[in-house]
Design a protein around this motif. Structure first.
Motif, PDB file in Angstrom:
ATOM      1  N   ASN A   1      28.392  -2.646  -6.195  1.00 57.20           N
ATOM      2  CA  ASN A   1      27.764  -2.212  -4.934  1.00 57.20           C
ATOM      3  C   ASN A   1      28.145  -0.773  -4.584  1.00 57.20           C
ATOM      4  OD1 ASN A   1      26.642  -4.747  -4.730  1.00 57.20           O
ATOM      5  ND2 ASN A   1      28.144  -5.494  -3.270  1.00 57.20           N
ATOM      6  N   TYR A   2      29.406  -0.416  -4.829  1.00 59.58           N
ATOM      7  CA  TYR A   2      29.862   0.946  -4.555  1.00 59.58           C
ATOM      8  C   TYR A   2      29.131   1.951  -5.447  1.00 59.58           C
ATOM      9  CZ  TYR A   2      33.116   4.923  -4.224  1.00 59.58           C
ATOM     10  OH  TYR A   2      33.685   6.156  -4.042  1.00 59.58           O
ATOM     11  N   LYS A   3      29.024   1.645  -6.736  1.00 59.09           N
ATOM     12  CA  LYS A   3      28.311   2.530  -7.653  1.00 59.09           C
ATOM     13  C   LYS A   3      26.836   2.653  -7.265  1.00 59.09           C
ATOM     14  CE  LYS A   3      29.051   1.879 -12.035  1.00 59.09           C
ATOM     15  NZ  LYS A   3      29.438   1.344 -13.349  1.00 59.09           N
TER      16      LYS A   3
ATOM     17  N   ASN B   1      30.387  -7.684 -14.160  1.00 60.28           N
ATOM     18  CA  ASN B   1      31.141  -6.693 -13.401  1.00 60.28           C
ATOM     19  C   ASN B   1      31.285  -7.193 -11.969  1.00 60.28           C
ATOM     20  OD1 ASN B   1      31.516  -4.666 -15.392  1.00 60.28           O
ATOM     21  ND2 ASN B   1      29.346  -4.150 -15.203  1.00 60.28           N
ATOM     22  N   PRO B   2      32.462  -7.039 -11.362  1.00 62.74           N
ATOM     23  CA  PRO B   2      32.653  -7.495  -9.984  1.00 62.74           C
ATOM     24  C   PRO B   2      31.658  -6.838  -9.022  1.00 62.74           C
ATOM     25  CG  PRO B   2      34.755  -6.965 -10.986  1.00 62.74           C
ATOM     26  CD  PRO B   2      33.683  -6.506 -11.942  1.00 62.74           C
TER      27      PRO B   2
ATOM     28  N   LYS C   1      36.058   7.463 -12.135  1.00 59.63           N
ATOM     29  CA  LYS C   1      35.179   6.849 -13.139  1.00 59.63           C
ATOM     30  C   LYS C   1      33.968   6.182 -12.474  1.00 59.63           C
ATOM     31  CE  LYS C   1      34.185   5.590 -17.343  1.00 59.63           C
ATOM     32  NZ  LYS C   1      33.301   6.501 -18.047  1.00 59.63           N
ATOM     33  N   SER C   2      34.182   5.523 -11.336  1.00 58.64           N
ATOM     34  CA  SER C   2      33.066   4.918 -10.604  1.00 58.64           C
ATOM     35  C   SER C   2      32.041   5.972 -10.200  1.00 58.64           C
ATOM     36  CB  SER C   2      33.565   4.214  -9.339  1.00 58.64           C
ATOM     37  OG  SER C   2      34.214   3.021  -9.649  1.00 58.64           O
ATOM     38  N   VAL C   3      32.530   7.086  -9.678  1.00 60.02           N
ATOM     39  CA  VAL C   3      31.645   8.165  -9.230  1.00 60.02           C
ATOM     40  C   VAL C   3      30.892   8.767 -10.407  1.00 60.02           C
ATOM     41  CG1 VAL C   3      31.597  10.464  -8.176  1.00 60.02           C
ATOM     42  CG2 VAL C   3      33.051   8.681  -7.202  1.00 60.02           C
ATOM     43  N   MET C   4      31.613   9.063 -11.477  1.00 55.31           N
ATOM     44  CA  MET C   4      30.978   9.695 -12.637  1.00 55.31           C
ATOM     45  C   MET C   4      29.915   8.792 -13.256  1.00 55.31           C
ATOM     46  SD  MET C   4      34.284  11.624 -14.326  1.00 55.31           S
ATOM     47  CE  MET C   4      33.475  11.975 -15.859  1.00 55.31           C
ATOM     48  N   ASP C   5      30.220   7.519 -13.416  1.00 58.22           N
ATOM     49  CA  ASP C   5      29.252   6.580 -14.001  1.00 58.22           C
ATOM     50  C   ASP C   5      28.018   6.429 -13.117  1.00 58.22           C
ATOM     51  OD1 ASP C   5      30.859   6.177 -16.172  1.00 58.22           O
ATOM     52  OD2 ASP C   5      31.412   4.116 -15.690  1.00 58.22           O
TER      53      ASP C   5
ATOM     54  N   GLY D   1      31.871   4.361   3.650  1.00 57.82           N
ATOM     55  CA  GLY D   1      32.469   3.100   3.233  1.00 57.82           C
ATOM     56  C   GLY D   1      33.686   3.315   2.358  1.00 57.82           C
ATOM     57  N   GLN D   2      34.412   2.227   2.134  1.00 63.00           N
ATOM     58  CA  GLN D   2      35.659   2.304   1.365  1.00 63.00           C
ATOM     59  C   GLN D   2      35.388   2.627  -0.101  1.00 63.00           C
ATOM     60  OE1 GLN D   2      37.878  -1.337   0.782  1.00 63.00           O
ATOM     61  NE2 GLN D   2      39.804  -0.211   0.838  1.00 63.00           N
ATOM     62  N   PRO D   3      36.075   3.640  -0.642  1.00 65.61           N
ATOM     63  CA  PRO D   3      35.957   3.921  -2.075  1.00 65.61           C
ATOM     64  C   PRO D   3      36.494   2.749  -2.903  1.00 65.61           C
ATOM     65  CG  PRO D   3      36.919   5.779  -0.914  1.00 65.61           C
ATOM     66  CD  PRO D   3      36.883   4.640   0.051  1.00 65.61           C
TER      67      PRO D   3
END
Length: 140
Positions: free
Chosen positions: A35-37, A29-30, A100-104, A8-10
């Protein structure tokens, strides 16, 4: 090494939004970034369970590659380069917010806290399929 891919889209980490309703202020949070996280977290949990691993308390190196679909107006010669993973993605989406999304998302799953990430490599590419490839190496 822990290695997995999220389809899926990052989506970059978004700033919290604040709305006023009947005199009350609410912050949220949007959904897209949440959903991505969640998708990253679920893939990481599955990988950790398969490998029978627990969150590490050691220092880690993070290598992340983000892939985005090219615009429909992309010429054919560039599409060939894209299928060979030769074209970097230079526009939109700040790489630091993507990371930041990936790390969190991997907090308390792969490592105890994202402050343990002491080495980082991140790339944005055009790709045939949108995805995020994540590699975490524990530094001994």
């Amino acid at each position: 090494m822990i290695e997995f891919e999220v389809e899926g889209q990052p989506v970059p980490m978004a700033r919290p939004r604040t709305v006023r309703n009947n005199g009350k202020v609410r912050t949220y949070n949007p959904a897209k970034s949440t959903n991505y996280k969640t998708a990253i977290k679920l893939k990481a949990i599955a990988k950790m369970k398969r490998e029978m691993l627990t969150p590490t308390d050691k220092l880690v190196e993070l290598d992340v590659s983000f892939y985005f679909k090219p615009p429909k107006s992309t010429p054919k010669y560039k599409l060939k380069q894209i299928t060979d993973n030769e074209v970097l993605y230079p526009v939109h989406k700040d790489i630091d917010n993507l990371v930041k999304s990936v790390m969190d998302a991997m907090n308390k799953v792969v490592y105890i806290d994202d402050k343990q990430v002491v080495q980082l490599k991140a790339n944005k590419y055009y790709g045939v399929e949108e995805r995020t490839e994540i590699k975490v190496t524990i530094i001994e």
